[in-house]
Structure formats: structure tokens, C-alpha cells
Design a protein around this motif. Structure first.
Motif, short mmCIF file in Angstrom:
data_model
loop_
_atom_site.label_atom_id
_atom_site.label_comp_id
_atom_site.label_asym_id
_atom_site.label_seq_id
_atom_site.Cartn_x
_atom_site.Cartn_y
_atom_site.Cartn_z
N ALA A 165 -20.76 73.32 -62.41
CA ALA A 165 -21.18 72.64 -63.35
C ALA A 165 -21.09 71.11 -63.77
CB ALA A 165 -20.47 73.34 -64.82
N GLY A 166 -20.72 70.38 -62.74
CA GLY A 166 -20.44 68.98 -62.84
C GLY A 166 -19.15 68.45 -63.66
N TYR A 167 -19.24 67.27 -63.83
CA TYR A 167 -18.16 66.76 -64.38
C TYR A 167 -18.75 65.38 -65.27
CZ TYR A 167 -16.25 69.21 -60.84
OH TYR A 167 -15.93 70.01 -59.73
N ASN A 168 -17.89 65.04 -66.37
CA ASN A 168 -18.06 63.84 -67.14
C ASN A 168 -17.77 62.75 -66.40
OD1 ASN A 168 -18.50 65.54 -69.47
ND2 ASN A 168 -16.29 65.50 -69.92
N PRO A 169 -18.76 61.54 -66.41
CA PRO A 169 -18.42 60.40 -65.51
C PRO A 169 -17.05 59.77 -65.93
CG PRO A 169 -20.06 60.06 -67.14
CD PRO A 169 -19.75 61.36 -67.31
N GLY A 170 -16.87 59.69 -67.21
CA GLY A 170 -15.58 59.05 -67.35
C GLY A 170 -15.67 57.63 -67.79
N GLY A 209 -15.66 67.02 -56.25
CA GLY A 209 -14.94 66.53 -57.59
C GLY A 209 -13.90 67.42 -58.15
N SER A 210 -13.65 68.63 -57.36
CA SER A 210 -12.40 69.26 -57.68
C SER A 210 -11.78 69.89 -56.46
CB SER A 210 -12.56 70.25 -58.91
OG SER A 210 -13.65 71.07 -58.48
N GLY A 211 -10.67 69.75 -56.25
CA GLY A 211 -10.20 70.44 -54.99
C GLY A 211 -8.92 70.05 -54.51
N VAL A 212 -8.42 70.54 -53.34
CA VAL A 212 -6.96 70.32 -52.88
C VAL A 212 -7.26 69.86 -51.32
CG1 VAL A 212 -4.66 71.07 -52.44
CG2 VAL A 212 -5.80 71.96 -54.16
N LEU A 213 -6.61 68.75 -51.15
CA LEU A 213 -6.17 68.13 -49.82
C LEU A 213 -5.06 68.41 -49.26
CD1 LEU A 213 -8.31 64.64 -50.39
CD2 LEU A 213 -9.30 67.05 -50.01
N VAL A 214 -4.82 68.87 -48.23
CA VAL A 214 -3.56 69.39 -47.56
C VAL A 214 -3.43 68.40 -46.24
CG1 VAL A 214 -2.25 71.14 -46.70
CG2 VAL A 214 -4.02 71.77 -48.39
N LEU A 308 -11.20 60.98 -63.69
CA LEU A 308 -10.51 61.46 -62.31
C LEU A 308 -9.00 61.66 -62.75
CD1 LEU A 308 -10.47 62.83 -59.42
CD2 LEU A 308 -10.03 60.23 -58.70
N ILE A 309 -8.26 62.94 -62.41
CA ILE A 309 -7.06 63.16 -62.50
C ILE A 309 -6.66 63.69 -61.33
CG2 ILE A 309 -5.47 64.56 -63.62
CD1 ILE A 309 -7.16 64.99 -66.05
N ILE A 310 -5.62 62.99 -60.76
CA ILE A 310 -4.90 63.21 -59.44
C ILE A 310 -3.48 64.01 -59.80
CG2 ILE A 310 -3.89 62.21 -57.28
CD1 ILE A 310 -5.96 59.66 -57.62
N TYR A 311 -3.34 65.05 -59.27
CA TYR A 311 -2.25 65.90 -58.99
C TYR A 311 -1.52 65.49 -57.67
CZ TYR A 311 -4.50 68.19 -62.99
OH TYR A 311 -5.43 68.39 -64.20
N ASP A 312 -0.45 64.83 -57.55
CA ASP A 312 0.33 64.23 -56.61
C ASP A 312 1.43 65.61 -56.20
OD1 ASP A 312 1.16 63.08 -54.18
OD2 ASP A 312 2.58 61.81 -55.28
N GLU A 313 1.54 66.12 -55.32
CA GLU A 313 2.44 67.29 -54.85
C GLU A 313 1.95 68.33 -55.74
OE1 GLU A 313 4.24 66.83 -52.46
OE2 GLU A 313 5.07 64.46 -52.34
N SER A 326 -6.63 73.74 -67.58
CA SER A 326 -7.48 74.81 -68.03
C SER A 326 -8.54 74.48 -68.88
CB SER A 326 -6.97 76.25 -68.33
OG SER A 326 -7.64 77.13 -68.88
N GLY A 327 -8.09 73.58 -69.95
CA GLY A 327 -9.07 73.04 -71.15
C GLY A 327 -9.71 71.66 -70.70
N ILE A 328 -9.60 71.25 -69.27
CA ILE A 328 -9.82 69.85 -69.00
C ILE A 328 -11.00 69.98 -67.60
CG2 ILE A 328 -8.70 68.42 -70.25
CD1 ILE A 328 -7.08 67.91 -67.65
N GLN A 329 -11.55 71.20 -67.54
CA GLN A 329 -12.24 71.50 -66.29
C GLN A 329 -13.81 70.58 -66.23
OE1 GLN A 329 -11.35 73.98 -63.84
NE2 GLN A 329 -9.65 73.27 -64.78
N ALA A 330 -13.86 69.85 -67.41
CA ALA A 330 -14.87 68.82 -67.02
C ALA A 330 -14.98 67.63 -66.34
CB ALA A 330 -15.81 68.73 -68.22
N THR A 331 -13.40 67.54 -66.37
CA THR A 331 -12.89 66.14 -65.59
C THR A 331 -12.39 66.34 -64.14
OG1 THR A 331 -11.77 65.53 -67.65
CG2 THR A 331 -10.96 64.50 -65.67
N ARG A 332 -12.69 65.53 -63.20
CA ARG A 332 -12.67 65.80 -61.93
C ARG A 332 -11.24 65.85 -61.62
NH1 ARG A 332 -16.10 61.30 -62.18
NH2 ARG A 332 -18.38 61.91 -61.36
N ARG A 333 -10.94 66.63 -60.68
CA ARG A 333 -9.48 67.04 -60.45
C ARG A 333 -9.27 67.16 -58.95
NH1 ARG A 333 -11.95 70.06 -63.11
NH2 ARG A 333 -11.86 71.86 -61.52
#
Length: 559
Positions: A165-170, A209-214, A308-313, A326-333
Motif C-alpha cells: 500500500a505504500g507510504y507517506n513521503p513524510g 520501506g518496511s522490514g528488518v535487517l539482521v 521513517l521510523i527506525i527501531y534499534d534492537e 499498528s496505527g502508523i503503518q503508512a510510515t516507513r519502518r
């Protein structure tokens, strides 16, 4: 089904895999299955792996095909692969992408190329209440706020959603990486760091635009985060584990980008700055005066138009932040972690709300290339003195673990190890405050715990970095995101029961590449034939999966 005794693996019909650890093809086979199977037991001779729907969906999201999975199993299995397993793997992996979230104008749509499947799933009450109307046989309009919740519900039904569904550019935030750091050293992303950024960005397509890097601790996940920020050029909220980590992120941003320092904000217990690039702690966001109160600082998620929101650890993400996410899925994560293991079992929520695994690099691969230190892991087993053994015999299960963890003879072993590593930078890491205080007093060493003020911690960390002090005792506050690049020895005297993620994080404290001998030593002290030894086996699972065998040493044989 032909029998090939020269191969190292047995694939069982319950989706478990038995792999011979002493077999010449062990490393090769382990590498082949690591992207889609999870290690659950690692005794000396036979390691047990498990294939789960989530492990297969993560593999599918990374671009792995069902035939690659079944091909890897067939290549190394003594007895071949049971036909039922082949069919289950194919059916499970092909479920990823059967259901999609798409955007049409301003409408969010739940879509599928299988209208009957879509009709079946939308028949569930939990799904139906999130829908606005049926647009056609193959798509339904979804209430925008439910973008995260509907993904959670569908994965529980066994159908992971591919979110396109894509993301808001911010809000725009022009930023670029320096060619040299502020201190004049040449700087650029390493090849694997650039690959990780590219995998997340996906050329700007909706599949990115959304996902986890390990990646391993010490591999430069902060640098990858900076690479992502410069790729998207947008206002970014960075969430991390503690105030020390916040300041390390800010220092790296200032050192390695051309961003004006006035555009960088710290949002912690001490400061509340909201700037185009803001770094905050999980603790401040989940703070509330009383259990029944709202979380006053969660408003940070809406205080700017974050792109963009970066979730460290990300494996440490608290439950309340899952709910907001859950409520901000239009923002890249972007999730950054050394391990997808969560001790609370919420890996599915990471997959649905942050995103699937987009990139992973084996720890040993980076070690072999010199990007992280070569690590030697040793478990030292100690005896109990008679009076402690008697107390242990009459204790409850929880008391037994603590008694074993606080075995007084650990001080003797630590002294010996400090003598062996007289010229090294040593971290002594533990769980129990009384034990740490006693050891600090007995050895005359500085101690960092949660009770030590942030300013004092920063001074001690800096003194350790510049060599003024070479030994430091730390509690679990140093488990995460503390940058001590010259530490090359860690002595773990106690830990949090069977926590695999803690074991990985503690090893990670000493994996930064070294300027001289690129070698690190990780010691775990364990009381023999106790609950602590049982938990130690579980703690070591993740690192064993990464290729770190533990040498077992009896205390009596120490020099």
C-alpha cells in the motif's frame, strides 16, 4: 526413498531437522538451511532445527523460493525429504503474497488473485469489522486505521499479508553522508551495509520501506540506519534502548553526515527535543505515572510528519509500542537487530507491524572477512562448596538458579582470568546487583548499574575507551547498544535465565573489529550440575546457530 549415509542430515515429518555437528559437511549444510530453519537444540553431536510457518514466510519475503528450500533439504538429507514436508513447505511459502494490501487513490484495499480465499477470510467476524465495503470479488476496502490490525489477524489465520500500500513521503529532510568523518578519517558504507540499505529501500518500490535487517553486533547497524535516512531524505524518528545509545546515535549522525546539528533532537528523561531527526528511548515512550494512565510521550509519534521510523534492537520492542506501530503503518519502518529471537514469542508481530526480514548476513561470514572480531567462546564450570550445595538442595526452582548464579567461587575464577588477560580490555557482566557490588569491592574495579547516573556512566565508558581503565564491571544496562570498540574480553558471571538474545548481545559487546589482534574472548561462568547449567545450554542456542561452538572447561583445569 534412497538412503545416503554419507550425508549429515535427517528431515523428519514433524518439520524438525537433525544435523550431525561432527560431520565434514556440517558447516555447508547449516549455512544452506539457516535462512528458513530455527535451531532449537545444540548438544555436542546432534543439532535439532525446526521449520516453522514464520521462518518460511521470512524466507519467502527475502526472495527465497519453495524449490530452493526443498532443494537444500534434499541435498543434505540421508533419507531424502518426506513428500508431506515438501508439500507443506510449498503450500506455506506460497501463502505469502496470496493476500495483499494495496492502495487505489485514497482507498486502502485488501486484495487477492483468489476471490474464494478472500471471501472465506472476510467471513471471519474479526476481519469483517475492519472492512468498509466490497469493491469487487477480488478486493475489499479497509478502514485505514486497521492496516496493522488486519495484518495481525490474518497472520493468526495462517495468511501473512504482503503490504504493497505504500507510504507517506513524510517531511523532507535533506541529508548526505560525508566522504570523511568530522575527525578527517575516510568514510563510506561497507559492501554488506550498502546491500542491507538497498534491500530495505528496494529502489523506492512499495515492496521496500518496511522490514528488518539482521546483522551481528559490531557490524555497524547504526551506519546502516544512517544509510537508510540518506536514501529517503525524510524526517526520521529513531527509537533505541537507553540514553547512552541515544547519544551514540547522535554522535554518529554528527560525525558521519553533513546534517546541521541544530536539526538533531534528543528525546529522553533529561531532554525533550523534537527535531527533523529525533532520537528517543523506548523507556521514555512507555513511561506513565500510574499503571492506569495513558502514555504521555507516545504523542511523539505524531508530533512531526515522520517519513521513517527506525527501531534499534527491534527484538526488544515493548508491547505498548507495538500497539502504536499498528496505527502508523503508512510510515516507513526499519527494524535493526542481531537476532529475530524474542523471549516473549512475539516474532509474528515484528513480521506484521515492522515488516519481514529483508536482509541477513551470517556472523561467521563477517568474521571471516575481518569486519568483526574472531570470537572464542568458553564455558567454565565450577563446583559448589558443601554449605552452598545443601542450601541449593532445599531451595525452590527460582532460588536454585540464583544460588548457582551467585556461587562465591566465581570470584576466584574471575581473578584467574584477569591475570591471564592482564593487557586486555575486560568487561565483567552480571545480573544480580549484590553479586556485582561484592565483586567490584573485592577487585577494586569501577561498576556501572542502573543506579549509576547517566553522566557518571558516560565518564566511565569514555575512560574505558581511552584506556584509562582496562576493567569494568557492568550490569544488564550494558547489554544493548553500548559502543566499547576496544573491549576484547567479556566474562559473564550471571544472566537472565535462558535468554538467547542476552547471550548474543553480551558477545556483541566485544565483536567490534580490533586494530591489532582481531580476536575476542567470551567466558561464561556456570555452576556445574545446576539449573544454571541447564539454562546455559538454552542461552547458547542462537550463537551456536551462528557457528560459535562453546569450549567446556572445568574450573579445576584452569591455570
Amino acid at each position: 526413498m534412497s538412503y545416503r549415509p554419507d550425508l549429515p542430515m535427517i528431515v523428519q515429518s514433524d518439520r524438525t531437522i537433525l544435523l550431525e555437528a561432527q560431520h565434514p559437511a556440517y558447516e555447508e549444510a547449516k549455512h544452506a538451511i539457516s535462512s528458513f530453519a530455527e535451531l532449537i537444540k545444540s548438544p555436542e553431536y546432534i543439532h535439532t532445527y525446526r521449520i516453522t510457518p514464520l521462518s518460511l514466510w521470512n524466507a519467502a519475503a527475502s526472495g527465497c523460493l519453495p524449490e530452493q528450500v526443498t532443494g537444500a533439504l534434499s541435498t543434505y538429507s540421508k533419507y531424502g525429504v518426506p513428500p508431506t514436508i515438501i508439500k507443506e513447505i510449498e503450500e506455506t511459502m506460497r501463502r505469502f503474497g496470496l493476500i495483499r494490501l494495496e492502495k487505489s487513490g485514497d482507498e486502502l484495499l485488501l486484495a487477492s488473485d483468489d476471490p474464494l480465499l478472500l471471501q472465506e477470510l472476510t467471513g471471519y467476524k474479526a476481519i469483517r469489522q475492519m472492512l468498509v465495503e466490497q469493491q469487487a470479488d477480488d478486493r475489499y476496502a479497509v478502514k485505514p486505521f486497521y492496516r496493522g490490525l488486519i495484518k495481525q489477524e490474518l497472520i493468526r489465520l495462517g495468511f501473512p499479508v504482503q503490504d504493497l500500500a505504500g507510504y507517506n513521503p513524510g517531511e523532507p529532510c535533506p541529508v548526505s553522508l560525508r566522504a570523511t568523518t568530522s575527525s578527517g578519517k575516510p568514510f563510506s558504507l561497507r559492501s554488506y551495509q550498502q546491500e542491507a540499505v538497498d534491500a530495505f529501500y528496494a529502489e523506492g518500490r512499495a515492496t521496500g520501506g518496511s522490514g528488518v535487517l539482521v546483522l551481528p553486533c559490531g557490524a555497524g547497524k547504526t551506519i546502516i540506519g544512517l544509510g537508510a535516512i540518506t536514501q529517503f531524505q525524510t524526517a526520521t524518528l529513531i527509537l533505541t534502548t537507553n540514553a547512552t545509545s541515544v547519544r551514540q546515535w547522535i554522535a554518529e549522525i554528527k560525525d558521519k553526515t553533513g546534517l546541521d546539528p541544530s536539526l538533531i533532537g534528543e528525546y529522553t528523561g533529561e531532554r525533550k527535543e523534537v527535531k527533523p531527526i529525533t532520537v528517543a528511548t523506548y523507556q521514555i515512550l512507555t513511561y506513565r505515572p500510574h499503571a492506569e494512565d495513558e502514555f504521555p510521550h507516545m504523542a511523539l509519534f505524531s508530533e512531526r510528519d515522520w517519513g521513517l521510523i527506525i527501531y534499534d534492537e527491534v527484538h526488544m520492542l515493548p508491547a505498548p509500542i507495538f500497539r502504536v506501530t499498528s496505527g502508523i503503518q503508512a510510515t516507513r519502518r526499519l527494524g535493526l537487530t542481531a537476532t529475530l529471537v524474542r523471549e516473549d514469542g512475539r516474532e509474528e508481530d515484528v513480521f506484521t507491524l515492522i515488516g519481514p526480514k529483508k536482509y541477513e548476513v551470517p556472523w561467521k561470514e563477517l568474521e571471516n572477512k575481518g569486519w568483526i572480531a574472531e570470537a572464542h567462546c568458553r564455558e567454565i564450570r565450577l563446583p559448589f562448596e558443601t554449605k552452598w550445595r545443601e542450601a541449593y538442595a532445599h531451595a525452590t526452582a527460582r532460588q536454585k538458579f540464583r544460588l548457582a548464579a551467585e556461587n562465591p567461587r566465581k570470584l576466584e575464577v574471575v581473578r584467574r582470568l584477569l591475570d591471564q588477560h592482564a593487557d586486555d580490555r575486560v568487561l565483567i557482566i552480571g545480573q544480580y546487583l549484590d553479586q556485582l557490588v561484592e565483586m567490584a569491592e573485592a577487585l577494586g574495579l569501577p561498576l556501572i548499574t542502573g543506579k549509576v547516573p547517566e553522566k557518571e556512566r558516560a565518564i566511565l565508558y569514555e575512560q574505558f575507551k581511552n584506556g584509562q581503565i582496562k576493567r569494568l564491571i557492568v550490569s544488564k544496562v550494558a547489554n544493548f547498544a553500548v559502543d566499547l570498540p576496544d573491549a576484547n574480553v567479556a566474562i559473564q558471571i550471571s544472566g537472565t535465565f535462558g535468554s538467547r538474545q542476552e547471550e548474543a548481545q553480551r558477545l556483541g559487546r566485544i565483536l567490534r573489529p580490533k586494530s591489532e589482534a582481531n580476536v575476542a574472548h567470551f567466558y561464561t561462568l556456570v555452576t556445574r550440575n545446576t539449573r544454571e547449567q541447564e539454562f546455559s545450554l538454552h542461552r547458547q542456542l542462537f550463537l551456536a546457530e551462528q557457528g560459535y561452538p562453546y569450549e567446556i572447561i572445568e574450573m579445576e583445569t584452569l591455570v
